[in-house]
Design an enzyme around this catalytic site. Structure first.
Site, PDB file in Angstrom:
ATOM      1  N   HIS A 118       0.821  -1.215   0.000  1.00 34.93           N
ATOM      2  CA  HIS A 118       0.000   0.000   0.000  1.00 34.93           C
ATOM      3  C   HIS A 118       0.860   1.272   0.000  1.00 34.93           C
ATOM      4  O   HIS A 118       2.060   1.221  -0.278  1.00 34.93           O
ATOM      5  CB  HIS A 118      -0.994  -0.021   1.161  1.00 34.93           C
ATOM      6  CG  HIS A 118      -1.736  -1.325   1.258  1.00 34.93           C
ATOM      7  ND1 HIS A 118      -2.683  -1.704   0.326  1.00 34.93           N
ATOM      8  CD2 HIS A 118      -1.637  -2.357   2.154  1.00 34.93           C
ATOM      9  CE1 HIS A 118      -3.159  -2.908   0.650  1.00 34.93           C
ATOM     10  NE2 HIS A 118      -2.521  -3.326   1.743  1.00 34.93           N
ATOM     11  N   GLU A 155      -1.519   0.609   8.015  1.00 36.02           N
ATOM     12  CA  GLU A 155      -0.754  -0.532   7.494  1.00 36.02           C
ATOM     13  C   GLU A 155       0.391  -0.058   6.617  1.00 36.02           C
ATOM     14  O   GLU A 155       1.495  -0.616   6.665  1.00 36.02           O
ATOM     15  CB  GLU A 155      -1.674  -1.469   6.711  1.00 36.02           C
ATOM     16  CG  GLU A 155      -0.951  -2.673   6.130  1.00 36.02           C
ATOM     17  CD  GLU A 155      -1.825  -3.527   5.221  1.00 36.02           C
ATOM     18  OE1 GLU A 155      -1.299  -4.494   4.636  1.00 36.02           O
ATOM     19  OE2 GLU A 155      -3.027  -3.231   5.098  1.00 36.02           O
ATOM     20  N   HIS A 210       2.973  -6.980   4.455  1.00 36.13           N
ATOM     21  CA  HIS A 210       1.609  -6.552   4.752  1.00 36.13           C
ATOM     22  C   HIS A 210       1.262  -6.832   6.202  1.00 36.13           C
ATOM     23  O   HIS A 210       2.027  -7.465   6.940  1.00 36.13           O
ATOM     24  CB  HIS A 210       0.604  -7.288   3.853  1.00 36.13           C
ATOM     25  CG  HIS A 210       0.593  -6.829   2.443  1.00 36.13           C
ATOM     26  ND1 HIS A 210      -0.283  -5.881   1.958  1.00 36.13           N
ATOM     27  CD2 HIS A 210       1.373  -7.185   1.383  1.00 36.13           C
ATOM     28  CE1 HIS A 210      -0.058  -5.678   0.685  1.00 36.13           C
ATOM     29  NE2 HIS A 210       0.954  -6.456   0.299  1.00 36.13           N
ATOM     30  N   GLU A 292       1.877 -11.546   5.730  1.00 35.92           N
ATOM     31  CA  GLU A 292       0.920 -10.838   6.585  1.00 35.92           C
ATOM     32  C   GLU A 292       1.420 -11.009   8.015  1.00 35.92           C
ATOM     33  O   GLU A 292       1.278 -12.069   8.627  1.00 35.92           O
ATOM     34  CB  GLU A 292      -0.490 -11.421   6.420  1.00 35.92           C
ATOM     35  CG  GLU A 292      -1.051 -11.315   5.002  1.00 35.92           C
ATOM     36  CD  GLU A 292      -1.626  -9.924   4.692  1.00 35.92           C
ATOM     37  OE1 GLU A 292      -1.611  -9.046   5.595  1.00 35.92           O
ATOM     38  OE2 GLU A 292      -2.104  -9.726   3.565  1.00 35.92           O
TER      39      GLU A 292
END
Length: 328
Positions: A118, A155, A210, A292
């Site tokens: 992101h 995030e 992430h 993650e």
């Protein structure tokens, strides 16, 4: 010197000059003995010192180099272990700095692409990130905003921080590291561009960092692996195997370094999940995984994710997995 074992003979008068000849022979023998004795003693001392008699028995005996023989060629010095090495094996001692990779290092010349998930600017560019892009098997949004903790920690801030720590660790091992972005652009990049950067770098490994955003009580890390897909520009047949190996290495090291457990809400407790709907994986031609690191919407995981000390551990676990995958 040989001793005569024959019976004693009757004494006879010595021949003229015999005493002088006998004295000369005895003098020569005495001189020879005087020369031999110190040399023999010196050789014995050399062996005792060289074998480390009475020293630490954990160290293997060291063969002492022979003394110079007058040929003009100096004896080679004994091999010694590198600083910080285990004296019994020569291997780096636990906790000692890893040796700098040289021309023969398995890490020499290898490239890792790090993809910080992101971008904080995505929140202000919804129109741009919502545009549809082709991921080979479908069309999806260019990118998303990512999630946040309940206190508002993004995030995108988390992934960039961990990625920078990861870069420092990998470069310290001699690897070339390429980023897909450093929040140095207003938004994005799109998932298609993120995949292209890894492909064009001919990366030996690509890792997208992430954090998840599911419900309270859902905890733990998981590593996303590419499924075998083929369609349009997507064909993952060549990377499914090595990507799984990369993912397994990262998962094991991440768990050991951070103390986190595998996700309790997917993956069956393995910490590994296979997906066919992520453009960053579908379009990759290089071994690639998503990590993650935890669930930002769970209060306990969020406390870890917002800790700089824990983020350093997360970066170390990922780095160790990558280095292990690359044979370092």
């Amino acid at each position: 010197m040989r001793y005569d074992d024959s019976p004693p003979q009757p004494e006879t008068a010595p021949a003229p000059g015999a005493d002088r000849r006998r004295f000369a022979r005895r003098s020569a023998l005495a001189v020879a003995a005087a020369v031999i004795a110190p040399t023999t003693l010196a050789g014995w001392v050399l062996v005792q010192v060289g074998t480390g008699a009475g020293a630490d028995d954990a160290r293997p005996p060291r063969i002492a180099a022979p003394a110079a023989t007058g040929t003009g060629t100096p004896a080679a010095p004994p091999a010694t272990a590198s600083p910080g090495a285990d004296p019994s094996t020569g291997a780096p001692a636990s906790g000692a700095p890893a040796p700098s990779p040289g021309a023969t290092s398995p890490l020499a010349g290898k490239t890792v692409v790090i993809d910080p998930g992101h971008n904080t600017g995505n929140f202000d560019h919804s129109r741009e990130i919502n545009q549809q892009v082709d991921i080979g098997t479908a069309r999806k949004e260019c990118d998303t905003t990512g999630t946040t903790t309940r206190a508002g920690y993004k995030e995108a801030d988390f992934t960039l921080d961990v990625s920078r720590r990861l870069r420092t660790l990998l470069e310290g091992r001699g690897l070339k590291v390429v980023f897909t972005h450093e929040a140095d652009r207003a938004w994005g990049p799109c998932i298609t561009e993120r995949a292209r950067i890894g492909n064009e770098a001919n990366a030996d490994a690509v890792v997208s960092v992430h954090a998840d955003g599911v419900s309270e009580g859902s905890r733990g890390y998981h590593v996303i692996l590419p499924a075998k897909v083929k369609g349009g520009a997507a064909d993952t047949a060549a990377i499914v195997g090595p990507s799984r190996t990369l993912g397994e290495r990262i998962a094991a090291n991440f768990a050991r370094t951070t103390g986190s457990g595998p996700a309790n809400y997917l993956g069956g407790g393995t910490g590994l999940v296979v997906r066919d709907d992520l453009g960053g994986l579908n379009l990759s031609t290089r071994p690639k995984v998503f990590v993650e690191c935890g669930n930002m919407r769970d209060s306990k995981d969020a406390a870890l994710l917002t800790s700089p000390q824990w983020r350093q551990k997360a970066a170390q676990g990922i780095a160790d997995g990558i280095v292990g995958f690359l044979g370092g």
